[in-house]
Write an enzyme that holds these catalytic residues in place. Structure first.
Site, mmCIF file in Angstrom:
data_model
loop_
_atom_site.group_PDB
_atom_site.id
_atom_site.type_symbol
_atom_site.label_atom_id
_atom_site.label_comp_id
_atom_site.label_asym_id
_atom_site.label_seq_id
_atom_site.Cartn_x
_atom_site.Cartn_y
_atom_site.Cartn_z
ATOM 1 N N GLU A 143 -7.650 -12.820 -10.688
ATOM 2 C CA GLU A 143 -6.431 -12.414 -9.753
ATOM 3 C C GLU A 143 -6.020 -13.592 -8.724
ATOM 4 O OE1 GLU A 143 -7.183 -8.997 -6.954
ATOM 5 O OE2 GLU A 143 -9.311 -9.646 -6.664
ATOM 6 N N ASP A 203 -2.359 -9.263 -6.797
ATOM 7 C CA ASP A 203 -2.747 -10.576 -6.006
ATOM 8 C C ASP A 203 -2.417 -11.788 -7.037
ATOM 9 O OD1 ASP A 203 -3.752 -10.180 -3.481
ATOM 10 O OD2 ASP A 203 -5.445 -8.944 -4.436
ATOM 11 N N HIS A 210 0.803 -1.274 -0.024
ATOM 12 C CA HIS A 210 0.101 -0.080 0.157
ATOM 13 C C HIS A 210 0.682 1.339 0.070
ATOM 14 C CE1 HIS A 210 -3.851 -1.713 -0.202
ATOM 15 N NE2 HIS A 210 -3.402 -2.793 0.334
ATOM 16 N N CYS A 230 -5.799 -4.031 -14.029
ATOM 17 C CA CYS A 230 -5.609 -2.929 -13.175
ATOM 18 C C CYS A 230 -4.745 -2.996 -11.828
ATOM 19 C CB CYS A 230 -7.154 -2.630 -12.649
ATOM 20 S SG CYS A 230 -7.734 -4.259 -11.581
HETATM 21 C C1 PEP Z 1 -4.567 -6.549 -7.626
HETATM 22 O O1 PEP Z 1 -4.926 -7.535 -6.753
HETATM 23 O O2 PEP Z 1 -3.720 -6.594 -8.545
HETATM 24 C C2 PEP Z 1 -5.642 -5.414 -7.420
HETATM 25 C C3 PEP Z 1 -5.667 -4.499 -8.413
HETATM 26 O O3 PEP Z 1 -6.139 -5.373 -6.384
HETATM 27 P P1 PEP Z 1 -5.724 -4.967 -4.882
HETATM 28 O O4 PEP Z 1 -4.314 -4.435 -5.189
HETATM 29 O O5 PEP Z 1 -6.705 -3.914 -4.511
HETATM 30 O O6 PEP Z 1 -5.813 -6.026 -4.216
HETATM 31 MG MG MG Z 2 -6.413 -7.816 -5.563
#
Ligand code: PEP
Ligand code: MG
Length: 563
Positions: A417, A441, A189, A488
């Site tokens: 994912e 993920d 994050h 994404c």
């Molecule tokens: C991912 O897992 O790539 C994703 C876009 O979702 P997050 O990072 O919110 O888990």
């Molecule tokens: Mg994710």
């Protein structure tokens, strides 16, 4: 080397940052048990009262700057610092000879235990009380204040073991020149937030917290090099190169497109309406991932239908005629929500009740969110699409598509994912309207490497050929079924990899707003054929580094972008 100290980590948010180090203090040490003051109880009481008032006034002032919900939280904390009942307990202890700092520690500790024992919402406030206590003790003992300092002075380089979203939520480029953390990987994050803020960042940088506070450091968010006490000419050169790069990026405008005119919509990843100005300024053509769990974080209860409706509407209204993909609640593991605890102890939360599994288990939360979304979809000109996180099977895809149809939602997709979903993409594609690949993920699960562990960064590298294979399988299946397939995850934010993703068959790319200009410029410099050759070369490689190098030879236009 020129005598100055250089550390090396993983660059996760490009750009050059220079400024004095501010070390994020997370803990103020406990004052020694039995510590006594020098005998003048009255002076000690005054000292403590002044310290508590200073803390209260500081919290209030921060609240006024932040506004909104943060202001309510900070005002509540200021009230704790001014609580007369607490002051009385402190005064009594000082009267018995206890040193002020220790008296504060004990008095707040008593309240804290009572709150924690009450459970639920009150228990969550215990952390706020600890924060007030630590601030007061820091003032009394002349130690640095915990948390991130306010702006006002020269932008600083924030160095920490790791950063929580709460540490960074109020920051901006005017306050922070760069982030450097010892922990964290490219999909942590800290990395996502840094990119969202457009702040250069380096993670997984061993030794960073050993740099002395106040030391000037030069941070290169692309190469991951962190240099303490750099010579002035080195700072100048780095800044000039950064400015030249920014100028090239600013010149690339318009919708995402390859050099031969193939449209590749460039969309923004957002956490809520607050991210819209940056997304619009960077020319996002819509939203490819609205992480709705940010609306649910730090809450004792789920937000109601009206509040959700208003937030979704605001986002849709920002993109008239565009497309907005909202992800349903992705709770659990790295996104824990206070009011949706997992049903039991989970030894491996990333493999537990999370994402769609959690959403299905909490019918009311699910129905409220889908209802709010369906209302928002019906009231505006943007095209709303909704997608589910963490889908693993065809049965889950079918269930989600049906739930969306029942709620009256026009378009339902799923995130790819989990490796099982990628491997069986041909089976899942007919069930839904689109795919969106979550490479963060997908890498975590394909390589059995926790995305929150900086030490496993090499395994989470999105250039790993095995990950590229999974993306290729999913994109090919979507295209054969006549469906769109976006990315994404953070992979889309790397300009070189963005070209490779297009070569693998991906049809749109979504990323933090700050990455959009570089990706737009990279696509505009290469044809679909070059992207295809780069994808082939990368998949034929034996390692992530080889894949990166192989793709680069097919994509010569990136050199002029210094990427
Ligand atoms: C991912 O897992 O790539 C994703 C876009 O979702 P997050 O990072 O919110 O888990
Ligand atoms: Mg994710």
């Amino acid at each position: 080397m020129d005598g100055t100290t250089a550390l090396s980590g993983t660059g996760v948010s490009p750009g050059i940052g220079f400024g004095p180090v501010h070390l994020l203090v997370v803990e103020v040490p406990e004052p020694p048990v039995g510590a006594r003051h020098d005998g003048d109880a009255e002076t000690e009481r005054t000292r403590v009262h002044n310290a508590l008032e200073q803390v209260a006034a500081d919290l209030e002032a921060r609240g006024e700057t932040a506004g909104g919900e943060a202001q309510a939280v900070l005002s509540a904390q200021a009230m704790m610092a001014r609580d007369p009942a607490l002051a009385e307990v402190v005064d009594t202890a000082i009267g018995q000879g206890t040193a002020g700092a220790r008296a504060v520690y004990d008095a707040f500790g008593g309240y804290r235990d009572a709150l924690a024992a009450a459970g639920g919402y009150l228990a969550e406030r215990a952390a706020d009380l600890d924060d007030v206590r630590d601030r007061a003790i820091a003032v009394l003992t002349g130690q640095p204040m915990p948390g991130v300092p306010e702006g006002g002075g020269e932008p600083f380089v924030l160095v920490a073991r790791d950063l929580a979203p709460a540490d960074t939520a109020l920051l901006s480029r005017e306050v922070v020149a760069a982030f450097v953390t010892e922990e964290g990987g490219p999909t942590s994050h800290t990395a996502i937030l840094a990119r969202a803020l457009g702040v250069p960042a380096v993670v997984a940088c061993p030794g960073a917290t050993g740099i002395k506070a106040g030391t000037p450091v030069l941070v290169d968010g692309a190469t991951g090099i962190v240099r303490a006490d750099p010579p002035a000419d080195e700072v100048d050169v780095a800044r000039k190169a950064d400015e030249a790069r920014q100028a090239v990026l600013a010149a690339a405008t318009g919708p995402g497109m390859t050099a031969d005119g193939r449209p590749v919509p460039l969309l923004a990843n957002i956490g809520g309406p607050a991210d819209l100005p940056a997304a619009l300024a960077a020319g996002a053509e819509g939203v490819g991932l609205y992480r709705t769990e940010f609306l649910f974080l730090d809450r004792a209860q789920a937000p109601g239908e009206e509040e959700q409706y208003a937030a979704y509407r605001e986002v849709l209204d920002a993109f008239p005629g565009g497309r907005v993909i909202v992800r349903t609640l992705d709770a659990g593991a790295d996104k824990p929500l206070a009011f949706l605890p997992p049903p039991g102890e989970e030894p491996n939360p990333a493999l537990g009740e999370r994402g769609l599994r959690m959403f299905r288990a909490h019918r009311q939360v699910m129905e409220t969110q889908l209802r709010a979304l369906a209302r928002a979809a019906g009231d505006g000109s943007a095209r709303l699409a909704v997608m589910a996180p963490m889908v693993a099977t065809r049965e889950e895809a079918d269930w989600f598509a049906k739930a969306c149809r029942t709620a009256g939602l026009p378009e339902a997709g799923i995130m790819i994912e989990v490796p099982s979903a990628a491997l069986r993409a041909a089976d899942l594609a007919p069930a839904v309207d689109f795919f969106s690949i979550g490479t963060n993920d997908l890498a975590q699960y394909a390589f059995a490497a926790d995305r929150q562990l900086g030490s496993l960064g090499a395994l989470q590298d999105p250039w790993q050929p095995a990950l590229l294979d999974l993306i290729h399988i999913a994109a090919t299946a979507a295209v054969s079924a006549g469906k769109g397939c976006g990315v994404c995850g953070e992979a889309a934010a790397d300009p070189l990899l963005a070209c490779v993703l297009v070569g693998l068959g991906v049809t749109s790319l979504s990323m933090g707003a700050a990455s959009l200009p570089a990706v737009r410029a990279a696509l505009a410099r290469h044809t679909t054929d070059q992207c295809g050759l780069a994808a082939q070369a990368a998949r034929a490689a034996g390692s992530a580094d080889e894949a990166r190098a192989a793709a680069r030879t097919q994509l010569p236009g990136l050199a002029s972008l210094a990427m």
